[in-house]
Write a protein that holds these residues in place. Structure first.
Motif, mmCIF file in Angstrom:
data_model
loop_
_atom_site.group_PDB
_atom_site.id
_atom_site.type_symbol
_atom_site.label_atom_id
_atom_site.label_comp_id
_atom_site.label_asym_id
_atom_site.label_seq_id
_atom_site.Cartn_x
_atom_site.Cartn_y
_atom_site.Cartn_z
ATOM 1 N N LYS A 131 -14.125 -6.779 5.658
ATOM 2 C CA LYS A 131 -13.255 -6.865 6.677
ATOM 3 C C LYS A 131 -11.705 -6.793 5.944
ATOM 4 O O LYS A 131 -10.905 -6.302 6.768
ATOM 5 N N ILE A 132 -11.589 -7.560 4.800
ATOM 6 C CA ILE A 132 -9.963 -7.382 4.234
ATOM 7 C C ILE A 132 -9.761 -5.951 3.960
ATOM 8 O O ILE A 132 -8.875 -5.605 4.373
ATOM 9 N N VAL A 133 -10.454 -5.206 3.181
ATOM 10 C CA VAL A 133 -10.545 -3.772 2.614
ATOM 11 C C VAL A 133 -10.106 -3.030 3.772
ATOM 12 O O VAL A 133 -9.079 -2.012 4.067
ATOM 13 N N HIS A 145 -4.474 -0.729 8.279
ATOM 14 C CA HIS A 145 -3.236 -1.136 9.039
ATOM 15 C C HIS A 145 -2.441 -0.012 8.932
ATOM 16 O O HIS A 145 -2.173 0.916 8.277
ATOM 17 N N HIS A 146 -1.425 -0.040 10.128
ATOM 18 C CA HIS A 146 -0.393 0.888 10.578
ATOM 19 C C HIS A 146 0.573 1.185 9.367
ATOM 20 O O HIS A 146 0.848 2.213 9.096
ATOM 21 N N GLU A 147 0.938 -0.015 8.645
ATOM 22 C CA GLU A 147 1.952 0.209 7.623
ATOM 23 C C GLU A 147 1.341 1.184 6.438
ATOM 24 O O GLU A 147 2.218 1.866 5.830
ATOM 25 N N PRO A 187 11.225 -9.646 -2.165
ATOM 26 C CA PRO A 187 10.709 -8.621 -1.424
ATOM 27 C C PRO A 187 11.713 -7.338 -1.245
ATOM 28 O O PRO A 187 11.422 -6.360 -1.062
ATOM 29 N N GLU A 188 13.185 -7.637 -1.350
ATOM 30 C CA GLU A 188 14.107 -6.638 -1.141
ATOM 31 C C GLU A 188 14.009 -5.472 -2.516
ATOM 32 O O GLU A 188 14.547 -4.476 -2.377
ATOM 33 N N LEU A 189 13.284 -5.875 -3.565
ATOM 34 C CA LEU A 189 13.220 -5.086 -4.845
ATOM 35 C C LEU A 189 12.098 -4.126 -4.746
ATOM 36 O O LEU A 189 11.916 -3.327 -5.641
ATOM 37 N N PHE A 190 11.311 -4.321 -3.880
ATOM 38 C CA PHE A 190 10.083 -3.806 -3.541
ATOM 39 C C PHE A 190 10.039 -2.652 -2.745
ATOM 40 O O PHE A 190 10.577 -2.710 -1.655
ATOM 41 N N PHE A 191 8.943 -1.441 -2.921
ATOM 42 C CA PHE A 191 8.823 -0.685 -1.946
ATOM 43 C C PHE A 191 8.509 -1.355 -0.524
ATOM 44 O O PHE A 191 7.323 -2.009 -0.442
ATOM 45 N N GLN A 192 8.878 -0.982 0.598
ATOM 46 C CA GLN A 192 8.642 -1.610 1.876
ATOM 47 C C GLN A 192 7.462 -0.832 2.397
ATOM 48 O O GLN A 192 7.556 -0.339 3.551
ATOM 49 N N GLY A 193 6.252 -1.411 1.950
ATOM 50 C CA GLY A 193 4.891 -0.958 2.377
ATOM 51 C C GLY A 193 4.135 -2.149 2.972
ATOM 52 O O GLY A 193 4.634 -2.823 3.747
#
Length: 420
Positions: free
Chosen positions: A51-53, A59-61, A185-191
């Motif tokens: 279910k998690i995977v 997920h749309h993101e 969170p601002e330092l990472f790829f926004q995925g």
């Protein structure tokens, strides 16, 4: 133990009688360094992880982020390394380069962080070393009696010592990236954002579960696709007519100009490359990343082949052998022939997963199959269009003995930049 290469038996144990053939307790123990991962769990644990995977990959993101990540790693990781190899006339290990590409792309998907293993000079990388040591330790556990490797684990010697050290390394790296992402969170790829209410609802939270999910993604997203793409390039480079067809398909279907360097990452564009897709499937038929699987029976059973199965008997589908069976693929089964996958209408011919087992079969089929194929096509098309790659003469190409079908001596090549 019963070894099989029979599609009807594979369908029986992986689909129609799935509940009687779990992975078994041995698998979870053998793969314990990767934690509670979908690959090794059974019953309720498996359903929760599934279910998690599946929630993760659906997920749309994820679908928005994957093409962007492919572009980022190809443009700023893969191209600079290949350019250096070309400019300096170096001999490069294409298997090592591909493995680093897969690791960095997977790390961005799993944590939002570009691990940066694919950079000029290819310095030693602790994650790749950890994955190698764990996978070697798992192979040793498959070969030696449980009492023996458990004794070595208790004494802290040999492959077990390296496995446990690598286990700690992966745990600490996964935890480090997850904490950094939450705090900055601002330092990472926004995925993918693990800390959203949507992911908490399916069981993801800053705990051991998240660490295991990250390790599961690193394992599944690094070694298996890098194996598939390495064998793909060897087969293509050994068959120049196939390479010419792929190059021609790219020029005919995608907007390219002579001498222009292009990154191909858009799924809609890549899905136009039918022959490239067929070539990837054909290479995985002959060289499946996971050469064997295993299941353990719960109750007595009779297989479609007529063989009797006792409780706790291990059934081992030999995926490598199945890709080379004349009864499945015809008299030309040993021939590298991408055309076998293409219909008269120019579409990919669907083959049942109990015959083509590269992505497993039944309810346990790989949840990242489609996104994985997009990444393989993005890397393959971008390299073939922009570079001329030649295998070093007399370089020995043989499979290594491992749970993943890598090349024992790597794939040594010379590279020429076509746009230079």
């Amino acid at each position: 133990m019963l070894l099989t290469s029979d599609p009807a038996t594979l369908h029986h144990i992986m689909s129609s009688n799935f509940s009687n053939y779990p992975k078994g307790p041995d698998t979870k123990l053998l793969f314990e360094a990767y934690g509670e991962i979908l690959f090794a769990t059974d019953l309720e644990e498996w359903r929760k992880q599934r279910k998690i995977v599946h929630g993760f990959f659906d997920h749309h993101e994820m679908r928005i982020s994957t093409p962007k990540i492919n572009h980022e790693i190809i443009q700023n990781g893969l191209f600079p390394v290949l350019d250096q190899v070309s400019e300096q006339g170096l001999v490069a290990d294409l298997q090592e380069i591909i493995k680093r590409f897969m690791l960095d792309a997977t790390c961005m998907i799993a944590t939002g962080y570009n691990h940066g293993s694919l950079r000029v000079g290819l310095p030693e990388d602790r994650v790749l070393t950890a994955l190698h040591d764990i996978n070697h330790g798992i192979l040793i556990r498959h070969i030696f009696p449980e009492r023996l490797w458990k004794a070595k684990k208790w004494l802290g010697i040999g492959a077990e010592k390296k496995l446990c050290q690598a286990w700690e390394t992966l745990d600490s790296i996964a935890l480090e990236y997850l904490h950094k992402r939450k705090e900055n969170p601002e330092l990472f790829f926004q995925g993918i954002n693990y800390f959203s209410p949507e992911f908490e609802a399916i069981g993801l939270n800053p705990s051991k579960v998240m660490i295991d999910v990250v390790k599961s993604l690193l394992f599944g997203g690094t070694d298996t696709p890098s194996s598939a793409l390495t064998w793909f390039f060897w087969l293509v480079l050994e068959n120049p007519k196939v390479e010419l067809k792929i190059r021609g398909e790219i020029e005919a279907n995608l907007s390219t100009e002579k001498g222009e360097k292009r990154v191909f990452f858009d799924p809609d564009e890549l899905n136009k490359l039918v022959y490239l897709h067929a070539t990837l499937l054909e290479s995985m038929r002959l060289y499946p990343p996971a050469p064997f699987q295993s299941r353990t029976s719960i109750e007595s059973d009779i297989l479609p082949s007529g063989h009797r199965v006792n409780p706790m008997m291990k059934i081992v589908p030999c995926c490598y052998a199945m890709g080379r069976m004349e009864s499945i693929w015809g008299e030309d089964c040993l021939e590298f022939k991408p055309e076998r996958w293409i219909s008269e209408k120019g579409r990919i011919i669907p083959v049942p997963s109990n015959k083509f087992v590269a992505f497993s079969s039944g309810p346990r089929i790989c949840p990242g199959k489609e996104l994985g194929l997009i990444r393989l096509k993005a890397a393959a098309a971008s390299i073939i269009h922009n570079y001329q790659v030649e295998i070093l003469k007399n370089h020995p190409v043989i499979p290594t003995t491992s749970i993943i079908l890598n090349m024992k001596h790597g794939l040594k090549v010379r590279v020429t930049n076509r746009s230079a």
